[in-house]
Design an enzyme around this catalytic site. Structure first.
Site, mmCIF file in Angstrom:
data_model
loop_
_atom_site.group_PDB
_atom_site.id
_atom_site.type_symbol
_atom_site.label_atom_id
_atom_site.label_comp_id
_atom_site.label_asym_id
_atom_site.label_seq_id
_atom_site.Cartn_x
_atom_site.Cartn_y
_atom_site.Cartn_z
ATOM 1 N N CYS A 126 0.815 -1.224 0.000
ATOM 2 C CA CYS A 126 0.000 0.000 0.000
ATOM 3 C C CYS A 126 0.848 1.273 0.000
ATOM 4 O O CYS A 126 0.548 2.231 -0.737
ATOM 5 C CB CYS A 126 -0.944 -0.008 1.204
ATOM 6 S SG CYS A 126 -0.161 -0.473 2.746
ATOM 7 N N HIS A 186 -2.788 6.483 4.785
ATOM 8 C CA HIS A 186 -1.368 6.698 5.098
ATOM 9 C C HIS A 186 -0.931 8.071 4.591
ATOM 10 O O HIS A 186 -1.433 8.558 3.566
ATOM 11 C CB HIS A 186 -0.485 5.674 4.368
ATOM 12 C CG HIS A 186 -0.638 4.253 4.828
ATOM 13 N ND1 HIS A 186 -1.310 3.876 5.967
ATOM 14 C CD2 HIS A 186 -0.148 3.095 4.286
ATOM 15 C CE1 HIS A 186 -1.247 2.552 6.098
ATOM 16 N NE2 HIS A 186 -0.550 2.053 5.094
#
Ligand SMILES: NC(=O)c1ccc[n+]([C@@H]2O[C@H](COP(=O)([O-])OP(=O)(O)OC[C@H]3O[C@@H](n4cnc5c(N)ncnc54)[C@H](OP(=O)(O)O)[C@@H]3O)[C@@H](O)[C@H]2O)c1
Length: 355
Positions: free
Chosen positions: A144, A258
């Site tokens: 990711c 994130h």
């Protein structure tokens, strides 16, 4: 084909019609997100099979306008599928994905099981859609943090060449799935009751804390596995083993999305206006960079959205320059790692497959 040679825009073809589709790990954080992405992107599926572990067998999940019973994954449950999404552990993918691909299904794998395999394409559709060859059946979704980074940085790599990146991540707890989310909820409640910090899932308490990514640290290099993935996967996706990357991967007490602070060294110098123009037109990128209003990428702005947010775009004046052109640039980015970092990227990969 290297990323620099791949077309900048995603392929025009977008396959959204499928016969039988199986989703392994349907009950998890990525699996549930993927069901939402399929609906949002208008996928039409003949038969949808929701699969998970024996623990979830018999439970029911809503998906694409109907209720589906969850079944335990097995070879029989995958038989006849045209497409299988794997959203469980690497062990589950190792056990079932190659057999599903050999049986004729397309497989898009969210785990780390096959990312490093030279024969398996590792694909971010905005970056290297051309990596999928006509005979490929198994395609890996990158890590990711790597996906989010490369959506933002590849337009600059194509234009000026990236020689080096120093990347510091601020990773949400849901990057570790539902147990990470449960841990932050539970520990935040305990913190608000003034109880002493106690880790419930990660090696360190996650509420009120910031700690180095929980993946194992290599005693020889000092890098943890997440940091090593960013290096190895970027090199594979770009087809450039020379790019130098110095990552530091950190968890922060954020539920979802994130962030990454990125300091680039370019091979050719660039003007700030050129960098801004490229990012403003890059697929999958939304520039959020309003200095006057102090509006920059945040996890709350990125969560639930399709785009990687890019802001704090500025020359790094500590690096060499050529007049008003700079070799160094700094960015701050944020992307929803459950969506673009996993489920959405997987569905976009499936849309590239031949119909
Ligand atoms: N979370 C992220 O941001 C993210 C980003 C990129 C990639 N990934 C990768 O995506 C995968 C799924 O992660 P996640 O965050 O969704 O994890 P998660 O929330 O913990 O969900 C795990 C899923 O795997 C299933 N599962 C566990 N053991 C199984 C078994 N033996 N057989 C079949 N299914 C089994 C679980 O089913 P039960 O409910 O039955 O236990 C659940 O559906 C992982 O490989 C992860 O590394 C995650």
């Amino acid at each position: 084909m290297t990323a620099a040679q791949s077309p900048a825009a995603p392929a025009a073809r977008r396959r959204t019609e499928w016969g039988t589709v199986a989703l392994v790990g349907a009950t998890g954080a990525v699996g549930r997100e993927l069901l939402g992405v399929l609906a949002q992107r208008g996928h039409r599926i003949g038969e949808l099979r929701l699969l998970a572990s024996a623990r979830s067998a018999g439970s029911r999940l809503p998906a694409l306008g109907a209720e589906h019973e969850v079944r335990e994954v097995s070879r029989e449950a995958l038989a006849g599928a045209a497409l299988v999404y794997f959203c469980a552990s690497a062990d589950v993918s190792r056990e079932f994905a190659p057999a599903a691909a050999e049986a004729g299904a397309y497989v898009v794998d969210n785990s780390s099981a096959f990312r490093a395999a030279p024969s398996v394409p590792l694909v971010v559709p905005e970056v290297n859609p051309g990596a999928i060859g006509p005979s490929d059946r198994l395609i890996a979704n990158p890590n990711c943090s790597t996906i989010i980074l490369l959506v933002a940085v590849t337009p600059l790599h194509r234009a000026f060449g990236v020689d080096r990146m120093v990347v510091s991540t601020y990773q949400a707890v849901s990057g570790a799935g539902d147990p990470g989310l449960d841990a932050l909820r539970e520990e935040t409640a305990a913190l608000s009751r003034n109880e002493p910090p106690r880790p419930t899932f990660f090696p360190e308490p996650c509420a009120g804390n910031v700690f180095i990514h929980e993946s194992p640290t290599d005693p020889a290099t000092g890098r943890n596995a997440e940091e090593q993935k960013m290096i190895d996967e970027t090199r594979k996706i770009w087809g450039d083993a020379t790019v130098r990357i110095a990552p530091t991967c950190v968890r922060v007490p954020v539920m979802r999305a994130h962030c990454e602070s990125v300091c680039l060294t370019l091979r050719e110098p660039a003007a700030e206006a050129e960098v801004r123009r490229l990012l403003a037109h890059a697929p999958g990128v939304r520039v959020v960079d309003d200095r006057a209003a102090r509006a920059f990428p945040t996890p709350l702005r990125a969560a639930g959205g399709d785009d990687v947010l890019v802001g704090r775009i500025r020359p790094d004046e500590s690096q060499p320059r050529d007049g008003e052109r700079f070799f160094g640039f700094e960015l701050f980015i944020s992307g929803d790692q459950l969506r673009k970092g996993a489920a959405q990227n997987a569905v976009q990969v499936a849309e590239l497959l031949p119909g």
